[in-house]
Design a protein around this motif. Structure first.
Motif, PDB file in Angstrom:
ATOM      1  N   GLN A  66      -5.281   8.983   5.506  1.00  0.00           N
ATOM      2  CA  GLN A  66      -5.258   8.566   4.314  1.00  0.00           C
ATOM      3  C   GLN A  66      -5.745   9.431   2.989  1.00  0.00           C
ATOM      4  O   GLN A  66      -5.323   9.531   1.915  1.00  0.00           O
ATOM      5  CB  GLN A  66      -5.985   7.146   4.118  1.00  0.00           C
ATOM      6  CG  GLN A  66      -6.127   6.360   2.852  1.00  0.00           C
ATOM      7  CD  GLN A  66      -4.464   6.236   2.383  1.00  0.00           C
ATOM      8  OE1 GLN A  66      -3.653   5.582   3.299  1.00  0.00           O
ATOM      9  NE2 GLN A  66      -4.121   6.074   1.117  1.00  0.00           N
TER      10      GLN A  66
ATOM     11  N   ARG B 236       4.389   5.346   6.672  1.00  0.00           N
ATOM     12  CA  ARG B 236       3.939   5.401   8.075  1.00  0.00           C
ATOM     13  C   ARG B 236       2.794   6.187   8.583  1.00  0.00           C
ATOM     14  O   ARG B 236       2.483   6.289   9.612  1.00  0.00           O
ATOM     15  CB  ARG B 236       5.137   6.028   8.776  1.00  0.00           C
ATOM     16  CG  ARG B 236       6.433   4.876   9.226  1.00  0.00           C
ATOM     17  CD  ARG B 236       7.833   5.729   9.901  1.00  0.00           C
ATOM     18  NE  ARG B 236       8.402   6.531   8.384  1.00  0.00           N
ATOM     19  CZ  ARG B 236       9.638   7.348   8.580  1.00  0.00           C
ATOM     20  NH1 ARG B 236       9.956   7.397   9.946  1.00  0.00           N
ATOM     21  NH2 ARG B 236      10.067   7.771   7.667  1.00  0.00           N
TER      22      ARG B 236
ATOM     23  N   GLU C 247      -5.970   5.129  12.999  1.00  0.00           N
ATOM     24  CA  GLU C 247      -4.808   5.384  12.618  1.00  0.00           C
ATOM     25  C   GLU C 247      -3.634   4.379  13.471  1.00  0.00           C
ATOM     26  O   GLU C 247      -3.353   4.685  14.499  1.00  0.00           O
ATOM     27  CB  GLU C 247      -4.490   6.626  12.842  1.00  0.00           C
ATOM     28  CG  GLU C 247      -5.338   7.960  12.322  1.00  0.00           C
ATOM     29  CD  GLU C 247      -5.179   7.902  10.863  1.00  0.00           C
ATOM     30  OE1 GLU C 247      -4.661   7.053  10.321  1.00  0.00           O
ATOM     31  OE2 GLU C 247      -6.151   8.857  10.235  1.00  0.00           O
TER      32      GLU C 247
ATOM     33  N   GLY D  37      -0.557   4.662  12.157  1.00  0.00           N
ATOM     34  CA  GLY D  37       0.587   5.348  12.056  1.00  0.00           C
ATOM     35  C   GLY D  37       0.353   6.917  12.421  1.00  0.00           C
ATOM     36  O   GLY D  37      -0.316   7.090  13.578  1.00  0.00           O
TER      37      GLY D  37
ATOM     38  N   SER E 121      -0.133  -2.010  16.456  1.00  0.00           N
ATOM     39  CA  SER E 121       0.623  -1.446  15.377  1.00  0.00           C
ATOM     40  C   SER E 121       2.030  -2.359  15.430  1.00  0.00           C
ATOM     41  O   SER E 121       2.272  -2.619  16.946  1.00  0.00           O
ATOM     42  CB  SER E 121       0.958   0.083  15.327  1.00  0.00           C
ATOM     43  OG  SER E 121       1.419   0.374  16.454  1.00  0.00           O
TER      44      SER E 121
ATOM     45  N   HIS F   9      -0.743   5.148   8.059  1.00  0.00           N
ATOM     46  CA  HIS F   9      -1.591   3.952   8.109  1.00  0.00           C
ATOM     47  C   HIS F   9      -2.899   3.921   8.483  1.00  0.00           C
ATOM     48  O   HIS F   9      -3.126   3.635   9.843  1.00  0.00           O
ATOM     49  CB  HIS F   9      -0.784   2.596   8.549  1.00  0.00           C
ATOM     50  CG  HIS F   9      -1.508   1.428   8.023  1.00  0.00           C
ATOM     51  ND1 HIS F   9      -1.012   0.105   8.502  1.00  0.00           N
ATOM     52  CD2 HIS F   9      -2.360   0.877   6.987  1.00  0.00           C
ATOM     53  CE1 HIS F   9      -1.558  -0.967   8.112  1.00  0.00           C
ATOM     54  NE2 HIS F   9      -2.289  -0.607   7.454  1.00  0.00           N
TER      55      HIS F   9
ATOM     56  N   ARG G 267       0.986  -1.116  -0.044  1.00  0.00           N
ATOM     57  CA  ARG G 267       0.002   0.012   0.022  1.00  0.00           C
ATOM     58  C   ARG G 267       0.848   1.370   0.088  1.00  0.00           C
ATOM     59  O   ARG G 267       1.941   1.405   0.374  1.00  0.00           O
ATOM     60  CB  ARG G 267      -0.853   0.000   1.523  1.00  0.00           C
ATOM     61  CG  ARG G 267       0.001  -0.039   2.721  1.00  0.00           C
ATOM     62  CD  ARG G 267      -0.963   0.243   3.828  1.00  0.00           C
ATOM     63  NE  ARG G 267      -0.020   0.250   5.007  1.00  0.00           N
ATOM     64  CZ  ARG G 267       0.864   1.168   5.131  1.00  0.00           C
ATOM     65  NH1 ARG G 267       0.785   2.425   4.736  1.00  0.00           N
ATOM     66  NH2 ARG G 267       1.669   1.092   6.389  1.00  0.00           N
TER      67      ARG G 267
ATOM     68  N   THR H  77      -6.884   2.821   8.717  1.00  0.00           N
ATOM     69  CA  THR H  77      -7.623   1.394   8.776  1.00  0.00           C
ATOM     70  C   THR H  77      -8.952   1.649   9.314  1.00  0.00           C
ATOM     71  O   THR H  77      -9.099   2.766  10.016  1.00  0.00           O
ATOM     72  CB  THR H  77      -6.853   0.264   9.542  1.00  0.00           C
ATOM     73  OG1 THR H  77      -6.846   0.665  10.882  1.00  0.00           O
ATOM     74  CG2 THR H  77      -5.501   0.159   9.124  1.00  0.00           C
TER      75      THR H  77
ATOM     76  N   TRP I 134       5.366  -1.519  14.195  1.00  0.00           N
ATOM     77  CA  TRP I 134       6.344  -0.668  13.061  1.00  0.00           C
ATOM     78  C   TRP I 134       7.715  -1.352  13.340  1.00  0.00           C
ATOM     79  O   TRP I 134       8.485  -1.069  12.281  1.00  0.00           O
ATOM     80  CB  TRP I 134       6.420   0.636  13.520  1.00  0.00           C
ATOM     81  CG  TRP I 134       5.072   1.208  13.172  1.00  0.00           C
ATOM     82  CD1 TRP I 134       4.006   1.720  14.062  1.00  0.00           C
ATOM     83  CD2 TRP I 134       4.597   1.568  11.714  1.00  0.00           C
ATOM     84  NE1 TRP I 134       3.033   2.416  13.185  1.00  0.00           N
ATOM     85  CE2 TRP I 134       3.262   2.303  11.975  1.00  0.00           C
ATOM     86  CE3 TRP I 134       5.061   1.369  10.532  1.00  0.00           C
ATOM     87  CZ2 TRP I 134       2.363   2.506  10.725  1.00  0.00           C
ATOM     88  CZ3 TRP I 134       4.470   1.827   9.411  1.00  0.00           C
ATOM     89  CH2 TRP I 134       3.189   2.283   9.504  1.00  0.00           C
TER      90      TRP I 134
ATOM     91  N   GLU J  44       7.927  -4.426  10.911  1.00  0.00           N
ATOM     92  CA  GLU J  44       7.872  -4.175   9.631  1.00  0.00           C
ATOM     93  C   GLU J  44       9.004  -3.739   8.886  1.00  0.00           C
ATOM     94  O   GLU J  44       9.749  -2.937   9.055  1.00  0.00           O
ATOM     95  CB  GLU J  44       6.960  -2.795   9.267  1.00  0.00           C
ATOM     96  CG  GLU J  44       6.649  -2.146   7.806  1.00  0.00           C
ATOM     97  CD  GLU J  44       6.632  -3.164   6.951  1.00  0.00           C
ATOM     98  OE1 GLU J  44       7.344  -3.565   6.080  1.00  0.00           O
ATOM     99  OE2 GLU J  44       5.231  -3.858   6.949  1.00  0.00           O
TER     100      GLU J  44
END
Length: 498
Positions: free
Chosen positions: A212, A45, A58, A60, A410, A47, A41, A49, A412, A415
């Motif tokens: 977003q 940082r 959020e 991120g 999350s 992100h 996507r 949803t 991070w 990732e």
């Protein structure tokens, strides 16, 4: 001069830095722009949803940091993405900041009076403001932020009580969230003055599209096919010469696809560069840039979202803050805990300062956790983390707390194309020099003039490359424009406003 319409530019990373760079170049007439995103996507940082229904969560980026002089706030305002069109968007508290609607509980279950909380938190805020305002006594010039705070607090009236000491430790843990550090002993006190906080406060003022929506605005400015996802880059070869190389830079993806370019703008997170930078570039990065990657700090901040079937906290409660009984921690204690192994893993949950309410989600709480404890939490399954959080809420408050219907974390650090959250200045590091070294393009126009190499073959953007706005989304956005502008000016185009 080569017409800008024939110049090929590859942007590595489709976060705010990469997208702002691509959008700026497109607007200036550059037609051959390709953005390669390692993840599935765009957004980096950012992100956004919707795991709990129609309203956004959020994972991120969460805040717009200030209004005045903030191009992201201005973009959101122009595009009608704010909740309030007047620009006086609703102010939201950062994790760790205190409002009259926060409930502070000791481990014993006692709710602390807010006047006592306010006294300690106000004193803590006064001390940190001195660091950010460049008002530190010279004796603190080589200290960590934690060391400076400990020394000043020890001389205060608040340090004479156990509750005062515990609240001060809560303040230190919460400040770790702002600094993305395991401990404030990892953060320089004197270097914080280079960070610039824009006027207007912190705002979680974006509408139903969340962060977003800002990413989508930038994506909409690019032609279809400009951004390619699932394209992790393996290597960047630059300074290619000879008749067989029409372009001086070659970008090789892990799947084998190769892109050639006149210029490459690298916008990957500092955490990724720390792990992959040494092997990613050919020729290798110059010592100054490699050193900047190594010396700047890059920490992890994670969120734990708990959705309950019904709200169990009072209507006037905006956050449930956990004040642990453990005594003050100093730098020696912290360093010892690092060297002795993994004992801290057994009490990782003590890094959770509390649980805040979440806008537009009346039955959701969000816990914040940082540093090595956050990295350890990411190795646990969500069910286990949810059970731990509920146990904390029950034991501290004494309230009846049911098991959460959903838990979302999350991750991070886990990732592989991020490896953390954002940048901080460690003690003993000249942050201005390192940020600038990280931002310097390869080769510089002046260097290229002597070597006959094409200038600006590899450029660098992202929050870690901004001296004053590191850690922020607007910092990332601005640096993307900055690097695009270098290329625009190289070909003689009219400078654009950023």
């Amino acid at each position: 001069m080569i017409p800008s319409s024939s110049v090929k530019v590859v942007v590595v990373g489709a976060g705010l830095a990469g997208l702002s760079a691509a959008s700026t170049l497109m607007k200036a007439g550059f037609q051959h722009i390709q953005v390669l995103e390692a993840m599935s996507r765009p957004g980096g940082r950012v992100h956004t949803t919707r795991p709990f229904g129609q309203d956004v969560i959020e994972l991120g980026a969460n805040w717009i940091h200030g209004q005045e002089g903030n191009p992201l706030f201005q973009l959101a305002q122009e595009q009608g993405l704010l909740l309030e069109e007047s620009g006086s968007a609703k102010t939201m508290c950062l994790p760790g900041s205190v409002t009259p609607r926060d409930y502070f509980f000791e481990e014993s279950g006692r709710k602390l009076p807010m006047d006592q909380v306010d006294q300690v938190c106000a004193f803590f805020s006064k001390l940190t403001s001195r660091a950010f305002s460049s008002e530190l006594d010279p004796k603190h010039s080589t200290q960590s932020l934690g060391g400076y705070l400990d020394q000043e607090f020890a001389q205060s009236l608040q340090a004479t009580s156990k509750v005062g000491q515990r609240l001060f430790e809560w303040c230190k843990r919460s400040e770790c969230t702002d600094e993305a550090s395991s401990s404030l002993y990892e953060v320089s006190a004197v270097q914080l003055c280079h960070y610039v906080a824009l006027e207007g406060g912190f705002f979680n003022s974006l509408g139903p599209g969340g962060y977003q929506a800002l990413v989508d605005t930038l994506l909409d400015s690019l032609p279809p096919g400009t951004v390619l996802c699932d394209r992790p880059v393996r290597s960047i070869r630059w300074a290619l010469e000879g008749e067989s190389h029409a372009h001086p830079v070659s970008v090789l993806c892990q799947a084998g696809q190769c892109f050639t370019a006149d210029h490459v703008i690298v916008t990957v997170p500092l955490g990724f560069l720390k792990e992959n930078g040494a092997a990613m570039f050919e020729p290798a990065l110059p010592t100054s840039k490699a050193s900047a990657i190594e010396r700047l700090g890059f920490g992890t901040v994670d969120k734990i979202y708990l959705r309950f079937e019904k709200r169990f906290w009072p209507d006037d409660c905006a956050g449930i803050q956990l004040v642990w009984d453990a005594g003050p921690e100093d730098e020696k204690v912290y360093q010892h805990s690092q060297s002795e192994g993994g004992a801290w893993r057994d009490t990782w949950y003590k890094k959770i300062c509390g649980f805040d309410t979440v806008a537009r989600h009346p039955t959701v709480l969000c816990g914040w956790i940082t540093g090595r404890e956050a990295q350890h939490m990411e190795t646990l399954d969500e069910r286990m983390v949810g059970e731990v959080c509920v146990r904390l809420l029950r034991s501290f408050t004494g309230w009846s707390v049911e098991e959460p219907a959903q838990v979302l974390m999350s991750k991070w650090w886990s990732e592989p194309f991020v490896r953390g959250s954002y940048t901080y200045p460690p003690p003993g590091v000249d942050a201005v020099r390192e940020h600038n070294a990280l931002a310097a393009p390869l080769p510089q126009p002046s260097d290229a003039g002597h070597s006959q190499e094409k200038p600006l073959q590899v450029l660098f953007a992202g929050e870690a490359t901004h001296v004053s706005f590191y850690t922020t989304t607007h910092g990332a956005y601005i640096t993307g424009i900055r690097e695009a502008q270098r290329i625009i000016e190289l070909y003689g185009d009219k400078k654009l406003d950023s």
